[in-house]
Design an enzyme around this catalytic site. Structure first.
Site, short mmCIF file in Angstrom:
data_model
loop_
_atom_site.label_atom_id
_atom_site.label_comp_id
_atom_site.label_asym_id
_atom_site.label_seq_id
_atom_site.Cartn_x
_atom_site.Cartn_y
_atom_site.Cartn_z
N ARG A 27 0.81 -1.22 0.00
CA ARG A 27 0.00 0.00 0.00
C ARG A 27 0.84 1.27 0.00
NH1 ARG A 27 -4.10 -1.26 4.63
NH2 ARG A 27 -4.47 0.97 4.58
N GLY A 92 2.85 -14.29 6.56
CA GLY A 92 2.15 -13.79 7.73
C GLY A 92 3.08 -13.54 8.92
N GLY A 153 -6.39 -5.18 13.65
CA GLY A 153 -7.00 -6.34 14.31
C GLY A 153 -7.79 -5.84 15.51
N ASN A 182 -5.50 -3.92 18.04
CA ASN A 182 -4.20 -4.52 18.29
C ASN A 182 -3.10 -3.64 17.68
OD1 ASN A 182 -2.06 -6.34 18.65
ND2 ASN A 182 -2.49 -7.39 16.71
N ASN A 239 0.85 1.69 7.16
CA ASN A 239 0.67 0.84 5.98
C ASN A 239 0.65 1.65 4.68
OD1 ASN A 239 0.58 -1.46 7.52
ND2 ASN A 239 -1.65 -1.54 7.60
N TYR A 361 28.78 30.33 -2.70
CA TYR A 361 28.89 28.89 -2.53
C TYR A 361 30.26 28.58 -1.97
CZ TYR A 361 29.66 23.98 -3.31
OH TYR A 361 29.97 22.66 -3.11
N ASN A 372 36.27 37.54 5.12
CA ASN A 372 35.03 38.09 4.56
C ASN A 372 34.86 37.59 3.14
OD1 ASN A 372 32.93 39.65 3.59
ND2 ASN A 372 33.57 41.48 4.70
N ASN A 381 34.93 23.96 -6.82
CA ASN A 381 35.58 22.82 -6.15
C ASN A 381 35.57 21.54 -6.97
OD1 ASN A 381 32.75 22.81 -5.89
ND2 ASN A 381 32.85 21.42 -4.15
C1 UD1 Z 1 -0.93 -6.25 11.88
C2 UD1 Z 1 -1.74 -7.13 12.85
C3 UD1 Z 1 -3.01 -6.37 13.25
C4 UD1 Z 1 -2.60 -5.07 13.91
C5 UD1 Z 1 -1.67 -4.24 13.00
C6 UD1 Z 1 -1.09 -3.08 13.80
C7 UD1 Z 1 -1.41 -9.48 12.33
C8 UD1 Z 1 -1.96 -10.69 11.63
N1 UD1 Z 1 -2.09 -8.37 12.19
O1 UD1 Z 1 -1.73 -6.02 10.73
O2 UD1 Z 1 -3.75 -7.15 14.18
O3 UD1 Z 1 -3.76 -4.33 14.25
O4 UD1 Z 1 -0.58 -5.03 12.53
O5 UD1 Z 1 -0.36 -2.20 13.01
O6 UD1 Z 1 -0.40 -9.60 12.99
N2 UD1 Z 1 5.59 -8.87 8.30
C9 UD1 Z 1 6.58 -9.76 8.01
N3 UD1 Z 1 6.28 -10.89 7.34
C10 UD1 Z 1 5.01 -11.22 6.98
C11 UD1 Z 1 3.98 -10.31 7.28
C12 UD1 Z 1 4.30 -9.14 7.96
O7 UD1 Z 1 7.75 -9.53 8.34
O8 UD1 Z 1 4.81 -12.29 6.38
C13 UD1 Z 1 5.93 -7.63 9.03
C14 UD1 Z 1 5.72 -6.36 8.21
O9 UD1 Z 1 6.91 -5.91 7.62
C15 UD1 Z 1 5.25 -5.37 9.24
C16 UD1 Z 1 4.61 -6.22 10.32
O10 UD1 Z 1 5.08 -7.53 10.15
O11 UD1 Z 1 6.36 -4.65 9.79
C17 UD1 Z 1 3.10 -6.17 10.28
O12 UD1 Z 1 2.62 -6.65 9.03
P1 UD1 Z 1 1.47 -5.93 8.22
O13 UD1 Z 1 1.25 -6.68 6.99
O14 UD1 Z 1 1.72 -4.50 8.14
O15 UD1 Z 1 0.23 -6.23 9.20
P2 UD1 Z 1 -1.14 -5.42 9.34
O16 UD1 Z 1 -2.08 -5.84 8.30
O17 UD1 Z 1 -0.86 -3.99 9.50
CA CA Z 2 1.02 -2.76 9.45
#
Ligand code: UD1
Ligand code: CA
Length: 467
Positions: A27, A92, A153, A182, A239, A361, A372, A381
């Site tokens: 995004r 995830g 979340g 969350n 995001n 500059y 001065n 330069n």
């Molecule tokens: C996540 C939470 C959500 C919370 C929100 C807060 C989960 C499932 N969801 O959602 O409950 O309200 O953050 O901002 O945890 N990342 C990885 N690998 C992955 C997926 C994510 O390293 O496979 C990292 C991303 O770089 C990021 C963080 O984990 O820094 C969160 O991931 P993102 O996809 O932004 O989660 P949200 O949808 O924002």
């Molecule tokens: Ca996030």
């Protein structure tokens, strides 16, 4: 730098922090990984790592996407001894945490999972999560009341506390109405973390392994799950670019307040932009519309006039910058030095009391005390391949509109005549002239005018008379 007060809060407990920093952040619509986007002159990842460091995490594991050397490099810049793990597929947040399984196997007392896209979280918040564990919780979740809960979340509670966390896409219409959200950060008892994470499945709208499912799994096993709350301004996740701008706004407001509390005058605070590492001493006056990029230190009593841009620069006490000045990396102004309007200084030392008041500059140079630099003077330069230095001695006087072709040295107390192009060194106390010699022709202008107007009169008299 660790925070001894914070450390005392969690006693002698050890802590493994896992920072999730994989994924591009679709995004953001960016060619750069999301976590390298900056807030107040520092990457989001840098903010998040600094908070973990200040919270006294004993070990930090950072999970990056495949081939993301840039993210690994940024990690090492802030925490040279962090362990870097690769999440080979983006499946995830729980899957990401398990990419650091070998770190989790050497169980610490506490495991803290943090997101690199949540840059506003401060060390004290991690400490509060860990305190929940020392009070008996197996899992502690960071929650906040969201002004707009979309995308977060939701924390679903029942009579015995937090029951589960429901992601936006999986939530029922009633669950979507919940505003307690969350923040993403979680603390888990070290001896339970690996088992809980491994129990997470991927049966949900996104087909991902959600870290948030740990809550329901722990509850079903009869374990205690607690919620620690914080204000939204301290926990928001980034995001998209609008959230990035909102985080910037929050951090800038904090930095302005801190500066004023520390004795800095901000005439129009909302128009001044700091970097996280900007150091401004008490009794500095900052006029409207000033931008401080990373690495700036301003000493007491200096004035930064309106519309100036500073980056990687030091300004000693009593010095004056701007209006409309630009200090680039390596610029260093001595005490009471003056750099005025439309002057650019890069990688150059301006000695005490030296002046470049207008349109100049000065790059890759040393300007002695009290020298001065006249309006329109330039250090040449760069020859298209390499940078060369210009040395200007104490008390030298560089006449307006001079070009100093580096490498070149102007001796102490020397004069450079206005409009000179200086290619050879000038000895101390000498005068250098490097320009065409002026010729004066007495009476020439009057003779020219007389001749020209006589011709015009003659031509007019020949024109036919119009009817
Ligand atoms: C996540 C939470 C959500 C919370 C929100 C807060 C989960 C499932 N969801 O959602 O409950 O309200 O953050 O901002 O945890 N990342 C990885 N690998 C992955 C997926 C994510 O390293 O496979 C990292 C991303 O770089 C990021 C963080 O984990 O820094 C969160 O991931 P993102 O996809 O932004 O989660 P949200 O949808 O924002
Ligand atoms: Ca996030």
């Amino acid at each position: 730098m660790s925070n001894p007060a914070g450390r005392a809060g969690s006693g002698a407990r050890t802590c493994l922090a896992i920072m999730l920093a994989a994924g591009e952040g679709t995004r953001m619509k960016s060619g750069r990984p999301k976590v390298l986007h900056e807030v107040a002159g520092r990457s989001m990842l840098g903010h998040a790592l600094a908070a973990l460091r200040d919270a006294g995490a004993s070990r930090v594991a950072v999970v990056v996407g495949p081939g993301r050397e840039d993210v690994a490099d940024e990690t090492r810049r802030f925490l040279p001894d962090a362990e870097v793990f690769t999440q080979t597929e983006r499946l995830g947040t729980a899957h990401a945490a398990l990419s650091a399984a070998t770190a989790l196997e050497r169980a610490e007392d506490d495991v803290v999972i943090a997101f690199a896209d949540t840059p506003l979280v401060q060390a004290a918040t991690f400490e509060r999560l860990r305190a929940s564990l020392s009070e008996g919780a197996t899992v502690a979740v960071l929650g906040f009341e969201a002004a707009d809960p979309f995308g977060y979340g939701r924390l679903v509670t029942d009579e015995s506390g937090l029951a589960s966390i429901r992601e936006e896409r999986d939530a029922s219409p009633e669950e979507r109405r919940i505003t307690l959200c969350n923040a993403g950060l979680m603390a888990i008892r070290g001896d339970r973390a690996l088992a809980l994470l491994r129990a997470v499945g991927n049966r949900n709208a996104k087909g991902e392994y959600y870290l948030t499912d740990v809550v329901e799994i722990a509850r079903r096993a009869g374990e205690t799950v607690s919620v620690v709350t914080a204000p939204e301004a301290g926990v928001m996740g980034i995001n998209d670019r609008a959230q990035l701008a909102e985080a910037e706004r929050i951090v800038q407001a904090r930095l302005r307040r801190d500066a004023m509390k520390a004795g800095v005058t901000l005439v129009a605070p909302d128009t001044v932009f700091f970097s996280l590492d900007t150091e401004v001493a008490p009794d500095v006056r900052v006029e409207p519309y000033v931008v401080f990029g990373p690495g700036v230190r301003i000493e007491s009593g200096a004035v930064i006039h309106a519309f100036s841009h500073l980056e990687g620069a030091r300004v000693a006490s009593g010095a004056s910058v701007g209006p409309y000045a630009r200090l680039r990396p390596g610029a260093s102004l001595g005490e009471r030095a003056r750099v005025g309007n439309f002057v650019e200084v890069k990688n150059a030392e301006i000695g005490a009391g030296a002046k470049a008041n207008h349109l100049a500059y000065i790059g890759d140079a040393t300007v002695g005390a009290g020298a001065n630099i006249g309006a329109g003077s330039i250090t040449c330069n760069y020859d298209g391949f390499e940078k060369h230095r210009t040395e200007i001695g104490k008390g030298a006087f560089i006449g307006t509109n001079s070009s100093l072709v580096a490498p070149v040295a102007i001796g102490e107390g020397a004069y450079v005549g206005s409009g000179s192009v200086v290619t050879d060194d000038v000895p101390a106390d000498a005068l250098a002239l490097g320009r065409g010699r002026q010729a004066v022709k007495q009476g020439w202008a009057k003779a020219f005018r007389d001749k020209a107007s006589a011709r015009k009169i003659k031509e007019k008299s020949k024109e036919p008379v119009s009817s």
